[in-house]
Scaffold this active site. Structure first.
Site, PDB file in Angstrom:
ATOM      1  N   THR A   1       0.598   5.549  -5.722  1.00 16.63           N
ATOM      2  CA  THR A   1       0.647   6.683  -4.797  1.00 16.63           C
ATOM      3  C   THR A   1       1.866   6.465  -3.896  1.00 16.63           C
ATOM      4  OG1 THR A   1      -0.591   5.560  -3.060  1.00 16.63           O
ATOM      5  CG2 THR A   1      -1.894   6.757  -4.725  1.00 16.63           C
TER       6      THR A   1
ATOM      7  N   THR B   1     -10.747   8.864  -3.721  1.00 14.39           N
ATOM      8  CA  THR B   1     -10.257   7.530  -4.119  1.00 14.39           C
ATOM      9  C   THR B   1     -11.208   6.429  -3.660  1.00 14.39           C
ATOM     10  OG1 THR B   1      -7.948   8.180  -4.163  1.00 14.39           O
ATOM     11  CG2 THR B   1      -8.394   5.857  -3.751  1.00 14.39           C
TER      12      THR B   1
ATOM     13  N   THR C   1     -12.905  -3.115   5.459  1.00 14.84           N
ATOM     14  CA  THR C   1     -12.278  -3.123   6.780  1.00 14.84           C
ATOM     15  C   THR C   1     -13.298  -3.305   7.901  1.00 14.84           C
ATOM     16  OG1 THR C   1     -11.124  -1.682   8.339  1.00 14.84           O
ATOM     17  CG2 THR C   1     -12.418  -0.584   6.670  1.00 14.84           C
ATOM     18  N   ASP C   2     -12.833  -3.804   9.038  1.00 16.58           N
ATOM     19  CA  ASP C   2     -13.731  -3.905  10.202  1.00 16.58           C
ATOM     20  C   ASP C   2     -14.042  -2.535  10.797  1.00 16.58           C
ATOM     21  OD1 ASP C   2     -11.228  -3.363  11.294  1.00 16.58           O
ATOM     22  OD2 ASP C   2     -11.226  -5.045  12.695  1.00 16.58           O
ATOM     23  N   GLU C   3     -13.270  -1.509  10.399  1.00 16.91           N
ATOM     24  CA  GLU C   3     -13.481  -0.178  10.999  1.00 16.91           C
ATOM     25  C   GLU C   3     -14.842   0.412  10.634  1.00 16.91           C
ATOM     26  OE1 GLU C   3     -10.243   2.550  10.868  1.00 16.91           O
ATOM     27  OE2 GLU C   3      -8.756   0.999  11.170  1.00 16.91           O
TER      28      GLU C   3
ATOM     29  N   TYR D   1     -11.530   7.939   7.144  1.00 12.52           N
ATOM     30  CA  TYR D   1     -11.158   6.709   6.415  1.00 12.52           C
ATOM     31  C   TYR D   1     -12.295   5.694   6.469  1.00 12.52           C
ATOM     32  CZ  TYR D   1      -9.289   1.971   5.922  1.00 12.52           C
ATOM     33  OH  TYR D   1      -9.114   0.656   5.556  1.00 12.52           O
TER      34      TYR D   1
ATOM     35  N   LYS E   1     -14.739   4.115   3.504  1.00  9.43           N
ATOM     36  CA  LYS E   1     -14.821   2.679   3.201  1.00  9.43           C
ATOM     37  C   LYS E   1     -16.270   2.204   3.350  1.00  9.43           C
ATOM     38  CE  LYS E   1     -11.919   0.083   2.384  1.00  9.43           C
ATOM     39  NZ  LYS E   1     -11.305  -0.339   1.084  1.00  9.43           N
TER      40      LYS E   1
HETATM   41  P1  NAD Z   1      -1.859   0.330   1.120  1.00 15.39           P
HETATM   42  O1  NAD Z   1      -2.026   1.768   1.470  1.00 15.39           O
HETATM   43  O2  NAD Z   1      -0.626  -0.382   1.538  1.00 15.39           O
HETATM   44  O3  NAD Z   1      -1.981   0.160  -0.464  1.00 15.39           O
HETATM   45  C1  NAD Z   1      -2.951   0.826  -1.220  1.00 15.39           C
HETATM   46  C2  NAD Z   1      -2.590   0.677  -2.699  1.00 15.39           C
HETATM   47  O4  NAD Z   1      -3.616   1.328  -3.465  1.00 15.39           O
HETATM   48  C3  NAD Z   1      -1.260   1.352  -3.072  1.00 15.39           C
HETATM   49  O5  NAD Z   1      -0.523   0.497  -3.909  1.00 15.39           O
HETATM   50  C4  NAD Z   1      -1.691   2.605  -3.813  1.00 15.39           C
HETATM   51  O6  NAD Z   1      -0.766   3.017  -4.801  1.00 15.39           O
HETATM   52  C5  NAD Z   1      -3.004   2.148  -4.445  1.00 15.39           C
HETATM   53  N1  NAD Z   1      -3.891   3.283  -4.737  1.00 15.39           N
HETATM   54  C6  NAD Z   1      -4.257   4.282  -3.901  1.00 15.39           C
HETATM   55  N2  NAD Z   1      -5.050   5.154  -4.546  1.00 15.39           N
HETATM   56  C7  NAD Z   1      -5.214   4.677  -5.816  1.00 15.39           C
HETATM   57  C8  NAD Z   1      -5.930   5.124  -6.952  1.00 15.39           C
HETATM   58  N3  NAD Z   1      -6.638   6.268  -6.924  1.00 15.39           N
HETATM   59  N4  NAD Z   1      -5.887   4.380  -8.071  1.00 15.39           N
HETATM   60  C9  NAD Z   1      -5.165   3.230  -8.116  1.00 15.39           C
HETATM   61  N5  NAD Z   1      -4.445   2.773  -7.086  1.00 15.39           N
HETATM   62  C10 NAD Z   1      -4.468   3.482  -5.933  1.00 15.39           C
HETATM   63  O7  NAD Z   1      -3.161  -0.388   1.670  1.00 15.39           O
HETATM   64  P2  NAD Z   1      -3.341  -1.831   2.331  1.00 15.39           P
HETATM   65  O8  NAD Z   1      -3.057  -1.729   3.777  1.00 15.39           O
HETATM   66  O9  NAD Z   1      -2.659  -2.839   1.508  1.00 15.39           O
HETATM   67  O10 NAD Z   1      -4.927  -1.999   2.171  1.00 15.39           O
HETATM   68  C11 NAD Z   1      -5.471  -2.539   0.974  1.00 15.39           C
HETATM   69  C12 NAD Z   1      -6.986  -2.585   1.109  1.00 15.39           C
HETATM   70  O11 NAD Z   1      -7.353  -3.409   2.199  1.00 15.39           O
HETATM   71  C13 NAD Z   1      -7.631  -1.229   1.355  1.00 15.39           C
HETATM   72  O12 NAD Z   1      -8.838  -1.184   0.625  1.00 15.39           O
HETATM   73  C14 NAD Z   1      -7.899  -1.217   2.842  1.00 15.39           C
HETATM   74  O13 NAD Z   1      -9.015  -0.408   3.142  1.00 15.39           O
HETATM   75  C15 NAD Z   1      -8.188  -2.681   3.104  1.00 15.39           C
HETATM   76  N6  NAD Z   1      -7.870  -3.175   4.458  1.00 15.39           N
HETATM   77  C16 NAD Z   1      -6.635  -2.969   5.004  1.00 15.39           C
HETATM   78  C17 NAD Z   1      -6.329  -3.504   6.263  1.00 15.39           C
HETATM   79  C18 NAD Z   1      -4.971  -3.322   6.897  1.00 15.39           C
HETATM   80  O14 NAD Z   1      -4.774  -3.715   8.045  1.00 15.39           O
HETATM   81  N7  NAD Z   1      -3.976  -2.787   6.205  1.00 15.39           N
HETATM   82  C19 NAD Z   1      -7.298  -4.246   6.956  1.00 15.39           C
HETATM   83  C20 NAD Z   1      -8.564  -4.407   6.362  1.00 15.39           C
HETATM   84  C21 NAD Z   1      -8.835  -3.891   5.116  1.00 15.39           C
HETATM   85  O1  DAU Z   2      -8.777  -2.583  11.336  1.00 14.36           O
HETATM   86  C1  DAU Z   2      -8.365  -2.543  10.004  1.00 14.36           C
HETATM   87  C2  DAU Z   2      -7.592  -1.284   9.726  1.00 14.36           C
HETATM   88  O2  DAU Z   2      -6.327  -1.425  10.372  1.00 14.36           O
HETATM   89  C3  DAU Z   2      -7.398  -1.005   8.246  1.00 14.36           C
HETATM   90  O3  DAU Z   2      -8.658  -0.798   7.643  1.00 14.36           O
HETATM   91  C4  DAU Z   2      -6.510   0.221   8.023  1.00 14.36           C
HETATM   92  O4  DAU Z   2      -6.266   0.401   6.640  1.00 14.36           O
HETATM   93  C5  DAU Z   2      -5.197  -0.031   8.746  1.00 14.36           C
HETATM   94  O5  DAU Z   2      -4.364   1.103   8.624  1.00 14.36           O
HETATM   95  C6  DAU Z   2      -5.433  -0.355  10.220  1.00 14.36           C
HETATM   96  O6  DAU Z   2      -5.928   0.802  10.917  1.00 14.36           O
HETATM   97  P1  DAU Z   2      -5.393   1.219  12.381  1.00 14.36           P
HETATM   98  O7  DAU Z   2      -5.638   2.657  12.575  1.00 14.36           O
HETATM   99  O8  DAU Z   2      -5.901   0.270  13.406  1.00 14.36           O
HETATM  100  O9  DAU Z   2      -3.805   0.902  12.167  1.00 14.36           O
HETATM  101  P2  DAU Z   2      -2.489   1.694  12.638  1.00 14.36           P
HETATM  102  O10 DAU Z   2      -1.339   0.811  12.334  1.00 14.36           O
HETATM  103  O11 DAU Z   2      -2.467   3.093  12.091  1.00 14.36           O
HETATM  104  O12 DAU Z   2      -2.665   1.811  14.204  1.00 14.36           O
HETATM  105  C7  DAU Z   2      -2.813   0.656  15.019  1.00 14.36           C
HETATM  106  C8  DAU Z   2      -3.032   1.123  16.448  1.00 14.36           C
HETATM  107  O13 DAU Z   2      -1.818   1.724  16.921  1.00 14.36           O
HETATM  108  C9  DAU Z   2      -4.100   2.196  16.593  1.00 14.36           C
HETATM  109  O14 DAU Z   2      -4.801   1.990  17.806  1.00 14.36           O
HETATM  110  C10 DAU Z   2      -3.323   3.496  16.649  1.00 14.36           C
HETATM  111  C11 DAU Z   2      -2.013   3.093  17.319  1.00 14.36           C
HETATM  112  N1  DAU Z   2      -0.812   3.847  16.884  1.00 14.36           N
HETATM  113  C12 DAU Z   2      -0.545   3.935  15.558  1.00 14.36           C
HETATM  114  C13 DAU Z   2       0.561   4.624  15.095  1.00 14.36           C
HETATM  115  C14 DAU Z   2       0.839   4.728  13.615  1.00 14.36           C
HETATM  116  C15 DAU Z   2       0.038   4.410  17.825  1.00 14.36           C
HETATM  117  O15 DAU Z   2      -0.196   4.313  19.043  1.00 14.36           O
HETATM  118  N2  DAU Z   2       1.146   5.097  17.372  1.00 14.36           N
HETATM  119  C16 DAU Z   2       1.441   5.239  16.044  1.00 14.36           C
HETATM  120  O16 DAU Z   2       2.455   5.891  15.707  1.00 14.36           O
END
Ligand code: NAD
Ligand code: DAU
Length: 377
Positions: free
Chosen positions: A38, A102, A135-137, A183, A187
């Protein structure tokens, strides 16, 4: 021991770190990176390991049950580490359907295909593992009853200097699910399906719930890479609301190491919380980023503070997340390795040194998305 493992979402941010770790650490394993590519999937994240003999990329949608069932059989898959998801809260507010499709239906398709294949084998679920990354969310939001911060009950190597907690409560593995955004609702739903496959069919599942990750290869819609790039380009830094919301930050390679430990040593049907005991108010974190970028670029201290722009708050913006990862630390001996100030400096340097990676993303479709997202804010 030889293993055939599918890592879904391996072209994304966290997934690419997990794929890299497994490919390098386990040359005897067959590692398949399954990703739909994606907007968030980027094979450039894996350039350094793409030619390794134990690595294979398969472009596939996790919602495609038939294709995944076939892959399970062809590759004799015995382990699934499931990260593929729509991951950005702001996008989920604009387009919840894609998230349900998804995150919920895709996870269900994987579970059902794994069930059918593993139940068809003589040894059935023996030696198999379905590990779901969450996720913790899903736990909702914690109170901010100490807005000035208090001495925290926990500390790890990842905690920042002068580390504070902004409330008395934490997310534990036993905390009741209470998701707020589309979101986190999607999850939470997928987590329930994973546990249902254990409870109903006996599938060997594990779920982990992690706090906010940061580090290289994160898509620049998320706070940290977006702001580093904007500071570098002298663009406004859109701070939602008052910037008082608190997140608990963990370096992405520490998360990948936790996933490795839990995949191999975690107990079946358990939940483990993963986090660094490292709470930050957004505005304080943003000031650290500004200071770090300015220092590295040779700007005078405070040079980029004028970029801070307070914008309309995110709808339903969760006040505070803070993970208690004591169970994982005590049971499996995992510890975050990187102190936060070091991690941020390393991350800033990575984005500034890898400008081409960033420009390839920000020059295309994403630029339009970014303009739309902040229109009128
Ligand atoms: P990301 O958005 O960077 O990557 C998601 C990946 O999934 C991409 O490579 C995308 O192409 C693939 N994808 C999306 N839809 C798909 C589909 N239908 N089929 C196959 N592939 C698909 O996400 P991330 O930040 O690396 O998060 C990875 C996982 O960890 C997620 O499940 C997210 O909920 C979880 N998570 C993320 C965080 C964070 O801080 N980023 C924290 C806790 C948990
Ligand atoms: O807690 C785990 C989660 O953390 C994961 O499950 C999600 O996939 C990941 O995206 C992340 O979620 P958040 O919403 O916490 O992350 P984000 O980076 O979008 O935002 C972090 C904080 O910053 C949140 O309080 C919103 C704020 N923010 C974010 C953006 C993008 C801003 O103030 N300005 C911005 O432009």
């Amino acid at each position: 021991m030889k293993r055939n493992i599918v890592i879904t979402g391996g072209a994304g941010f966290i997934g690419s770190h997990v794929v890299r770790l497994f490919v390098n650490k386990y040359p005897e394993y067959n590692i398949i990176n399954l990703d739909k590519l994606t907007y968030a999937g980027n094979l450039a994240n894996l350039k350094d390991i793409e030619d390794k003999p134990n690595y294979k990329f398969v472009k596939m949608d996790i919602c495609d049950f038939e294709a995944f069932y076939q892959l399970m059989q062809d590759e004799k898959i015995d382990g699934i580490i499931h990260l593929a998801a729509e991951s950005h809260v702001d996008r989920s507010i604009k387009d919840p359907f894609t998230f349900a499709k998804t995150n919920v239906m895709g996870t269900l398709a994987l579970l059902q295909a794994a069930k059918l294949y593993w139940e068809s084998l003589p040894e059935k679920y023996d030696g198999k593992r379905f590990y779901h990354i969450s996720t913790d969310e899903v736990y909702g939001a914690l109170s901010m009853n100490h807005p000035e911060g208090i001495e925290p009950p926990f500390k790890t190597a990842a905690s920042s200097e002068g580390h504070k907690a902004y409330g008395d409560d934490f997310f534990y593995e036993t905390t009741k699910y209470n998701p707020h955004s589309p979101y986190s609702a999607s999850k939470a739903s997928s987590d329930h399906f994973v546990r249902a496959y254990h409870d109903t069919y006996g599938m060997p599942t594990i779920v982990t719930n992690c706090s906010n990750n940061y580090g290289p290869y994160q898509f620049p819609e998320k706070l940290i890479p977006l702001f580093i790039n904007n500071i570098r380009n002298r663009k406004p830094l859109p701070v939602y609301g008052k910037g008082e919301n608190v997140r608990d930050w963990l370096y992405v390679e520490d998360h990948a190491r936790a996933i490795d430990t839990i995949f191999h040593e975690g107990r079946i049907n358990e939940t483990y919380n993963i986090g660094g005991f490292n709470e930050w108010k957004n505005i304080d974190l943003i000031k650290v980023m500004i200071k770090t970028v300015d220092k590295i670029l040779g700007n005078p201290e405070g040079h980029s503070l004028d970029l801070i722009t307070y914008v309309t708050d995110r709808l339903g913006h969760d006040a505070r997340y803070a993970i208690d990862s004591t169970k994982l630390q005590k049971e499996l001996g995992w510890e975050p390795s990187l102190q936060f100030e070091e991690g941020i400096e390393k991350t800033v340097r990575w984005y500034l040194d890898n400008q081409e990676w960033m420009d390839n993303i920000t020059s295309g479709e994403y630029e339009k998305y970014y303009q739309d997202m902040y229109k009128g804010r």
